[in-house]
Design a protein around this motif. Structure first.
Motif, PDB file in Angstrom:
ATOM      1  N   LEU A  20     -28.265  46.075  91.642  1.00 52.90           N
ATOM      2  CA  LEU A  20     -27.442  45.639  90.523  1.00 52.90           C
ATOM      3  C   LEU A  20     -28.248  45.682  89.229  1.00 52.90           C
ATOM      4  CD1 LEU A  20     -25.666  42.577  92.155  1.00 52.90           C
ATOM      5  CD2 LEU A  20     -24.780  44.895  91.882  1.00 52.90           C
ATOM      6  N   THR A  21     -27.605  46.134  88.161  1.00 53.67           N
ATOM      7  CA  THR A  21     -28.259  46.210  86.859  1.00 53.67           C
ATOM      8  C   THR A  21     -27.411  45.469  85.827  1.00 53.67           C
ATOM      9  OG1 THR A  21     -27.144  48.295  86.327  1.00 53.67           O
ATOM     10  CG2 THR A  21     -29.310  48.449  87.377  1.00 53.67           C
ATOM     11  N   GLY A  22     -27.956  45.313  84.646  1.00 59.82           N
ATOM     12  CA  GLY A  22     -27.232  44.648  83.571  1.00 59.82           C
ATOM     13  C   GLY A  22     -27.499  43.162  83.568  1.00 59.82           C
ATOM     14  N   GLN A  23     -26.604  42.421  82.926  1.00 58.10           N
ATOM     15  CA  GLN A  23     -26.760  40.975  82.804  1.00 58.10           C
ATOM     16  C   GLN A  23     -25.914  40.241  83.835  1.00 58.10           C
ATOM     17  OE1 GLN A  23     -25.787  40.149  78.683  1.00 58.10           O
ATOM     18  NE2 GLN A  23     -27.943  40.301  78.149  1.00 58.10           N
ATOM     19  N   ILE A  24     -26.296  39.010  84.117  1.00 55.85           N
ATOM     20  CA  ILE A  24     -25.478  38.142  84.965  1.00 55.85           C
ATOM     21  C   ILE A  24     -24.242  37.771  84.147  1.00 55.85           C
ATOM     22  CG2 ILE A  24     -25.349  35.941  86.179  1.00 55.85           C
ATOM     23  CD1 ILE A  24     -28.408  36.064  86.442  1.00 55.85           C
ATOM     24  N   PRO A  25     -23.043  38.021  84.670  1.00 54.23           N
ATOM     25  CA  PRO A  25     -21.835  37.706  83.895  1.00 54.23           C
ATOM     26  C   PRO A  25     -21.710  36.211  83.607  1.00 54.23           C
ATOM     27  CG  PRO A  25     -21.305  38.999  85.859  1.00 54.23           C
ATOM     28  CD  PRO A  25     -22.743  38.611  85.958  1.00 54.23           C
ATOM     29  N   GLU A  26     -21.370  35.889  82.372  1.00 51.93           N
ATOM     30  CA  GLU A  26     -21.165  34.493  81.972  1.00 51.93           C
ATOM     31  C   GLU A  26     -20.069  33.845  82.821  1.00 51.93           C
ATOM     32  OE1 GLU A  26     -22.212  31.181  80.064  1.00 51.93           O
ATOM     33  OE2 GLU A  26     -23.096  33.073  79.408  1.00 51.93           O
ATOM     34  N   ALA A  27     -19.126  34.644  83.321  1.00 54.57           N
ATOM     35  CA  ALA A  27     -18.006  34.127  84.112  1.00 54.57           C
ATOM     36  C   ALA A  27     -18.472  33.436  85.399  1.00 54.57           C
ATOM     37  CB  ALA A  27     -17.030  35.245  84.450  1.00 54.57           C
ATOM     38  N   ILE A  28     -19.665  33.744  85.878  1.00 57.73           N
ATOM     39  CA  ILE A  28     -20.186  33.077  87.081  1.00 57.73           C
ATOM     40  C   ILE A  28     -20.287  31.574  86.855  1.00 57.73           C
ATOM     41  CG2 ILE A  28     -22.320  32.776  88.425  1.00 57.73           C
ATOM     42  CD1 ILE A  28     -22.498  35.763  88.667  1.00 57.73           C
ATOM     43  N   ALA A  29     -20.560  31.181  85.625  1.00 58.50           N
ATOM     44  CA  ALA A  29     -20.691  29.757  85.307  1.00 58.50           C
ATOM     45  C   ALA A  29     -19.358  29.025  85.374  1.00 58.50           C
ATOM     46  CB  ALA A  29     -21.315  29.584  83.926  1.00 58.50           C
ATOM     47  N   SER A  30     -18.256  29.739  85.456  1.00 54.80           N
ATOM     48  CA  SER A  30     -16.943  29.084  85.523  1.00 54.80           C
ATOM     49  C   SER A  30     -16.452  28.883  86.949  1.00 54.80           C
ATOM     50  CB  SER A  30     -15.910  29.900  84.733  1.00 54.80           C
ATOM     51  OG  SER A  30     -15.638  31.119  85.398  1.00 54.80           O
ATOM     52  N   LEU A  31     -17.217  29.320  87.937  1.00 55.03           N
ATOM     53  CA  LEU A  31     -16.803  29.179  89.340  1.00 55.03           C
ATOM     54  C   LEU A  31     -17.101  27.759  89.811  1.00 55.03           C
ATOM     55  CD1 LEU A  31     -18.104  32.597  90.689  1.00 55.03           C
ATOM     56  CD2 LEU A  31     -15.769  32.003  89.975  1.00 55.03           C
ATOM     57  N   SER A  32     -16.106  26.896  89.719  1.00 52.68           N
ATOM     58  CA  SER A  32     -16.321  25.463  89.926  1.00 52.68           C
ATOM     59  C   SER A  32     -16.616  25.071  91.371  1.00 52.68           C
ATOM     60  CB  SER A  32     -15.115  24.667  89.422  1.00 52.68           C
ATOM     61  OG  SER A  32     -13.956  25.036  90.132  1.00 52.68           O
ATOM     62  N   GLU A  33     -16.274  25.893  92.349  1.00 51.77           N
ATOM     63  CA  GLU A  33     -16.534  25.569  93.756  1.00 51.77           C
ATOM     64  C   GLU A  33     -17.849  26.167  94.266  1.00 51.77           C
ATOM     65  OE1 GLU A  33     -14.604  23.544  95.707  1.00 51.77           O
ATOM     66  OE2 GLU A  33     -13.521  23.153  93.846  1.00 51.77           O
ATOM     67  N   LEU A  34     -18.525  26.951  93.444  1.00 52.54           N
ATOM     68  CA  LEU A  34     -19.728  27.667  93.873  1.00 52.54           C
ATOM     69  C   LEU A  34     -20.831  26.700  94.277  1.00 52.54           C
ATOM     70  CD1 LEU A  34     -20.611  30.643  94.117  1.00 52.54           C
ATOM     71  CD2 LEU A  34     -21.697  30.389  91.887  1.00 52.54           C
ATOM     72  N   ARG A  35     -21.380  26.913  95.466  1.00 52.74           N
ATOM     73  CA  ARG A  35     -22.486  26.100  95.981  1.00 52.74           C
ATOM     74  C   ARG A  35     -23.793  26.893  96.014  1.00 52.74           C
ATOM     75  NH1 ARG A  35     -18.065  23.766  98.037  1.00 52.74           N
ATOM     76  NH2 ARG A  35     -18.090  21.599  98.693  1.00 52.74           N
ATOM     77  N   THR A  36     -23.686  28.193  96.292  1.00 49.08           N
ATOM     78  CA  THR A  36     -24.865  29.047  96.421  1.00 49.08           C
ATOM     79  C   THR A  36     -24.690  30.294  95.569  1.00 49.08           C
ATOM     80  OG1 THR A  36     -25.272  28.307  98.685  1.00 49.08           O
ATOM     81  CG2 THR A  36     -26.282  30.377  98.036  1.00 49.08           C
ATOM     82  N   LEU A  37     -25.683  30.571  94.741  1.00 47.45           N
ATOM     83  CA  LEU A  37     -25.710  31.795  93.962  1.00 47.45           C
ATOM     84  C   LEU A  37     -27.018  32.506  94.280  1.00 47.45           C
ATOM     85  CD1 LEU A  37     -24.621  33.709  91.786  1.00 47.45           C
ATOM     86  CD2 LEU A  37     -25.794  32.277  90.091  1.00 47.45           C
ATOM     87  N   ALA A  38     -26.929  33.652  94.941  1.00 50.06           N
ATOM     88  CA  ALA A  38     -28.116  34.417  95.325  1.00 50.06           C
ATOM     89  C   ALA A  38     -27.998  35.818  94.746  1.00 50.06           C
ATOM     90  CB  ALA A  38     -28.238  34.472  96.844  1.00 50.06           C
ATOM     91  N   LEU A  39     -28.804  36.075  93.732  1.00 49.04           N
ATOM     92  CA  LEU A  39     -28.823  37.377  93.070  1.00 49.04           C
ATOM     93  C   LEU A  39     -30.236  37.956  93.050  1.00 49.04           C
ATOM     94  CD1 LEU A  39     -26.545  36.518  89.993  1.00 49.04           C
ATOM     95  CD2 LEU A  39     -25.887  37.692  92.103  1.00 49.04           C
ATOM     96  N   SER A  40     -31.096  37.491  93.925  1.00 45.88           N
ATOM     97  CA  SER A  40     -32.498  37.910  93.918  1.00 45.88           C
ATOM     98  C   SER A  40     -32.648  39.374  94.323  1.00 45.88           C
ATOM     99  CB  SER A  40     -33.316  37.018  94.844  1.00 45.88           C
ATOM    100  OG  SER A  40     -32.809  37.075  96.156  1.00 45.88           O
ATOM    101  N   SER A  41     -33.781  39.932  93.944  1.00 42.95           N
ATOM    102  CA  SER A  41     -34.169  41.295  94.313  1.00 42.95           C
ATOM    103  C   SER A  41     -33.153  42.341  93.877  1.00 42.95           C
ATOM    104  CB  SER A  41     -34.428  41.387  95.826  1.00 42.95           C
ATOM    105  OG  SER A  41     -35.437  40.491  96.208  1.00 42.95           O
ATOM    106  N   ASN A  42     -32.803  42.296  92.614  1.00 40.54           N
ATOM    107  CA  ASN A  42     -31.967  43.308  91.986  1.00 40.54           C
ATOM    108  C   ASN A  42     -32.699  43.817  90.756  1.00 40.54           C
ATOM    109  OD1 ASN A  42     -29.214  43.625  93.307  1.00 40.54           O
ATOM    110  ND2 ASN A  42     -29.397  41.399  93.234  1.00 40.54           N
ATOM    111  N   ARG A  43     -31.969  44.390  89.840  1.00 34.54           N
ATOM    112  CA  ARG A  43     -32.554  44.873  88.587  1.00 34.54           C
ATOM    113  C   ARG A  43     -31.839  44.233  87.399  1.00 34.54           C
ATOM    114  NH1 ARG A  43     -32.750  51.161  90.470  1.00 34.54           N
ATOM    115  NH2 ARG A  43     -34.393  50.896  92.012  1.00 34.54           N
ATOM    116  N   LEU A  44     -31.467  42.989  87.574  1.00 33.03           N
ATOM    117  CA  LEU A  44     -30.755  42.266  86.524  1.00 33.03           C
ATOM    118  C   LEU A  44     -31.708  41.949  85.380  1.00 33.03           C
ATOM    119  CD1 LEU A  44     -28.735  39.900  88.846  1.00 33.03           C
ATOM    120  CD2 LEU A  44     -27.865  41.883  87.606  1.00 33.03           C
ATOM    121  N   MET A  45     -31.183  41.932  84.165  1.00 26.85           N
ATOM    122  CA  MET A  45     -32.021  41.629  83.007  1.00 26.85           C
ATOM    123  C   MET A  45     -31.226  40.785  82.027  1.00 26.85           C
ATOM    124  SD  MET A  45     -32.170  45.231  81.080  1.00 26.85           S
ATOM    125  CE  MET A  45     -31.329  46.511  81.928  1.00 26.85           C
ATOM    126  N   GLY A  46     -31.904  40.327  81.012  1.00 24.77           N
ATOM    127  CA  GLY A  46     -31.251  39.515  79.997  1.00 24.77           C
ATOM    128  C   GLY A  46     -31.384  38.039  80.296  1.00 24.77           C
TER     129      GLY A  46
END
Length: 122
Positions: free
Chosen positions: A19-45
């Protein structure tokens, strides 16, 4: 964003992809989210400012290591760290002065692999 329509999503694990690019701001609106795992990609910003802030009261695991993220860890991520949850941040991400405000709540802090430099505060 399509991701903001996943209103009942509890775990998002996209680790180990290309995965490249930025983490979408919309992820912060997921009110039921317990686990966010985005490690080992090519995300930036920047890490989204709202990550870990209400309405995201259930988030207890954030794994962002092995990406090219920059800037400061947002206050919501510090709140999660203060609750004793698992937070793995990428090298190069700065920790704000507010880290010191976690003193009474903080039980475990793992900053390994973050390429920290400078001095240890007294």
């Amino acid at each position: 964003d399509a991701i903001s329509e996943l209103v009942h999503l509890k775990e998002l694990n996209l680790s180990g992809n290309l995965l490249t690019g930025q983490i979408p701001e919309a992820i912060a609106s997921l009110s039921e989210l317990r686990t966010l795992a985005l490690s080992s990609n090519r995300l930036m910003g920047l890490v989204p400012e709202g990550l870990g802030q209400p309405p995201q009261n259930h988030l207890s695991s954030v794994r962002l290591q092995d990406n090219d993220l920059c800037g400061y860890a947002p206050p919501g991520v510090l709140r999660i760290i203060g609750m004793g949850s698992q937070v793995l941040l990428p090298a190069g991400l700065c920790l704000p002065d507010e880290m010191g405000d976690l003193g009474d709540e903080l039980e475990y802090l793992d900053l390994s692999g973050m390429s920290l430099d400078g001095w240890l505060p007294p």
